[in-house]
Design an enzyme around this catalytic site. Structure first.
Site, mmCIF file in Angstrom:
data_model
loop_
_atom_site.group_PDB
_atom_site.id
_atom_site.type_symbol
_atom_site.label_atom_id
_atom_site.label_comp_id
_atom_site.label_asym_id
_atom_site.label_seq_id
_atom_site.Cartn_x
_atom_site.Cartn_y
_atom_site.Cartn_z
ATOM 1 N N TYR A 1 -29.121 24.663 -47.146
ATOM 2 C CA TYR A 1 -29.211 24.244 -45.736
ATOM 3 C C TYR A 1 -29.191 25.485 -44.862
ATOM 4 C CZ TYR A 1 -27.954 22.270 -41.195
ATOM 5 O OH TYR A 1 -27.942 21.933 -39.863
ATOM 6 N N GLU B 1 -33.698 23.605 -37.658
ATOM 7 C CA GLU B 1 -32.894 23.103 -38.772
ATOM 8 C C GLU B 1 -33.794 22.920 -39.989
ATOM 9 O OE1 GLU B 1 -29.451 19.781 -39.345
ATOM 10 O OE2 GLU B 1 -31.417 19.014 -38.720
#
Length: 421
Positions: free
Chosen positions: A145, A232
Site C-alpha cells: 500500500y 492512493e
C-alpha cells in the site's frame, strides 16, 4: 468527499451537522481508473496494460490485445466509487470486476456495459457503467500500500506506506500497525533521495530498490505537478521480476487548480455526479443532496449547517445543503430556487439569509422572480436579516405570493416543519 461527510453528519441528528461549519468547503475532483493510469504513465509511473472500451466492438478488439498466454483477461467496471469487486449490478450480475476466458468476455461485457453497479459507496441508486477497462491479467509476487496525502499537522505532503496491501488502509492499520510507515515531506524542498529510499525499505521491496525509489519519486512528482489532494495506490505491486507497478490507484485533484489543470478536469464524467450538483456547479452554487424533505437555501456554509441542524432539532429533515455564497446575483438565486423546486422529495422550502455582503433585497427579488417562473407548489418560509432587510421584506410582502415570513432562524425552522406536518 465533502458530500459524503455532509450526508453522514445529516444522519446523526442535532448537534452533528453544525460541527461541519468549522470545515473549509472544498470539492475534490476524481477520475476513473483508466484515466488515472493514463495520467500516471505520463510521469513515468508503471501501470498495468489496459484499454478502455465504451462499446462491445471496442471490448472485442481490446480482449484480443489484452488476453494473456492462458487466454484470460480482466474486465473492470469504471465508476467513481469503491467496492466494485463486491458490487452488484441491478440486472443481477454479481461483481464489477471479473477475470474471465476471452471466449466469455463479450458475453460478460454485454451484462456490464451501460448497466448500473451498486456498491457500498454508491448508495442504493448505484452508478452507471459507461466504460469498461479491459486489462491484462498481471502476475504479481506481492502487494503493498502506498499513498500521498496532505497532512495538517506537518502542513505538507505525507507519504504513507505499508508492506501489506490489497485491502483498505483502515484494515491494514488494524491488522499490521507496526508495518505502517509515515514520512512527512517539506513541500519547499520536495522529496529527497533519503526519503524515497526509506519508503522503499518500509515497503520491504525485494527487487531493484533504486528503480523502486524512482517510482516513489515519480508518484510524488505526479502529486505536486498535477495539484493532487490524494494519490492512493492500492495495491502497489511487485511483479515476478521485481518491478513496482501501480496495479490500482485513486487520484483526487484540487478543484481550485482547475484553471491550470484543464486537460485533467476535461476528463470529468458528469454521469457519475448527482444532476442537481452538476446544475448547481454551472452557476457557482454549492449543492449537496440529502434524504430529507425540507429544501434549504442559505448564504454561507456555517449558516447552512446551523439551518440544517435546527431543522433536525425541531423534528424535520433537510433535503439538501445549498449555499448561494456571500455575493450571489439575482440570477443565481433564481437557479438555486429551480434546483430546489425540481426535487420531488422537497415538500417545503426554507430560505435563511443573513445579509452582509449579500443584500436582502437582491435575495427577495430573486425569490419572488423564481417563484413566479417555476410556480410555488410547496410552502415557502423565508427569514431575512441584515443589509437592506426592510426593503427585502417589503418586496416579499407586496409580491402577491404565498410566502411565510419568519422572525428568526428558530421561528423559520418551526414554521417549515409545521407546514408539512
Amino acid at each position: 468527499m465533502l458530500a459524503s461527510f455532509v450526508r453522514a453528519l445529516a444522519k446523526q441528528g442535532p448537534g452533528s451537522i453544525g460541527s461541519l461549519s468549522q470545515c473549509q468547503q472544498l470539492r475534490f475532483f476524481n477520475v476513473h481508473e483508466y484515466q488515472g493510469a493514463a495520467i500516471m504513465s505520463k510521469f513515468g509511473v508503471n501501470v498495468p496494460p489496459g484499454i478502455p472500451a465504451q462499446s462491445l466492438d471496442e471490448v472485442e478488439k481490446a480482449v484480443e490485445k489484452m488476453a494473456d498466454e492462458n487466454g484470460e483477461v480482466v474486465i473492470k467496471s469504471q465508476i467513481l466509487a469503491g467496492g466494485r469487486g463486491l458490487g452488484r449490478f441491478t440486472n443481477g450480475l454479481q461483481g464489477g470486476v471479473h477475470i474471465v476466458p476471452k471466449a466469455r468476455a463479450l458475453e460478460l461485457a454485454r451484462q456490464m456495459l451501460n448497466g448500473t453497479l451498486v456498491t457500498k459507496q454508491t448508495g442504493p441508486a448505484g452508478k452507471p457503467v459507461n466504460t469498461l477497462l479491459v486489462a491484462r491479467k498481471m502476475k504479481l509476487k506481492r502487494e503493498m500500500y502506498f499513498a500521498i496525502l496532505l497532512d495538517r499537522k506537518s502542513a505538507g505532503p505525507m507519504l504513507i506506506g505499508c508492506s501489506e496491501g490489497g485491502t483498505s488502509i483502515e484494515d491494514l492499520a488494524e491488522k499490521f500497525p507496526e508495518k505502517i510507515i509515515k514520512i512527512p515531506v517539506d513541500s519547499r524542498q520536495g522529496i529527497t533521495d533519503a526519503q524515497a529510499a526509506a519508503m522503499v525499505e518500509g515497503l520491504a521491496v525485494t527487487g531493484d530498490k533504486a528503480a523502486a525509489a524512482k517510482q516513489i519519486k515519480a508518484l510524488y512528482q505526479l502529486f505536486v505537478k498535477s495539484d493532487c489532494t490524494m494519490v492512493e495506490v492500492n495495491p502497489l505491486a511487485e511483479t515476478l521480476d521485481g518491478q513496482l507497478i501501480a496495479a490500482d490507484a485513486k487520484l483526487g485533484f484540487d478543484d481550485n487548480a482547475a484553471y491550470r489543470q484543464k486537460e485533467i478536469f476535461d476528463m470529468e464524467d458528469e454521469s457519475q455526479i448527482d444532476p442537481r450538483e452538476v446544475a448547481a456547479a454551472k452557476y457557482d452554487l454549492n449543492y449537496i443532496g440529502l434524504d430529507g424533505n425540507i429544501g434549504c437555501m442559505v448564504n454561507g456554509a456555517g449558516l447552512a449547517m446551523a439551518t440544517m441542524d435546527i431543522i433536525k432539532m425541531h423534528g424535520g429533515a433537510p433535503a439538501n445543503f445549498l449555499d448561494v455564497g456571500g455575493s450571489a446575483s439575482e440570477q443565481q438565486v433564481v437557479e438555486a430556487f429551480k434546483i430546489l423546486t425540481g426535487d420531488k422529495q422537497v415538500k417545503a422550502i426554507l430560505v435563511n439569509i443573513f445579509g452582509g455582503i449579500m443584500k436582502c433585497d437582491v435575495i427577495a427579488s430573486g425569490i419572488v422572480n423564481a417563484a413566479k417562473q417555476v410556480g410555488l407548489s410547496v410552502p415557502l418560509v423565508v427569514r431575512l436579516e441584515g443589509t437592506n432587510v426592510a426593503a427585502g421584506k417589503d418586496i416579499l410582502r407586496t409580491s402577491g405570493m404565498a410566502i411565510i415570513a419568519a422572525d428568526d432562524l428558530d421561528d423559520a425552522a418551526k414554521k417549515a416543519v409545521a407546514s408539512i406536518a
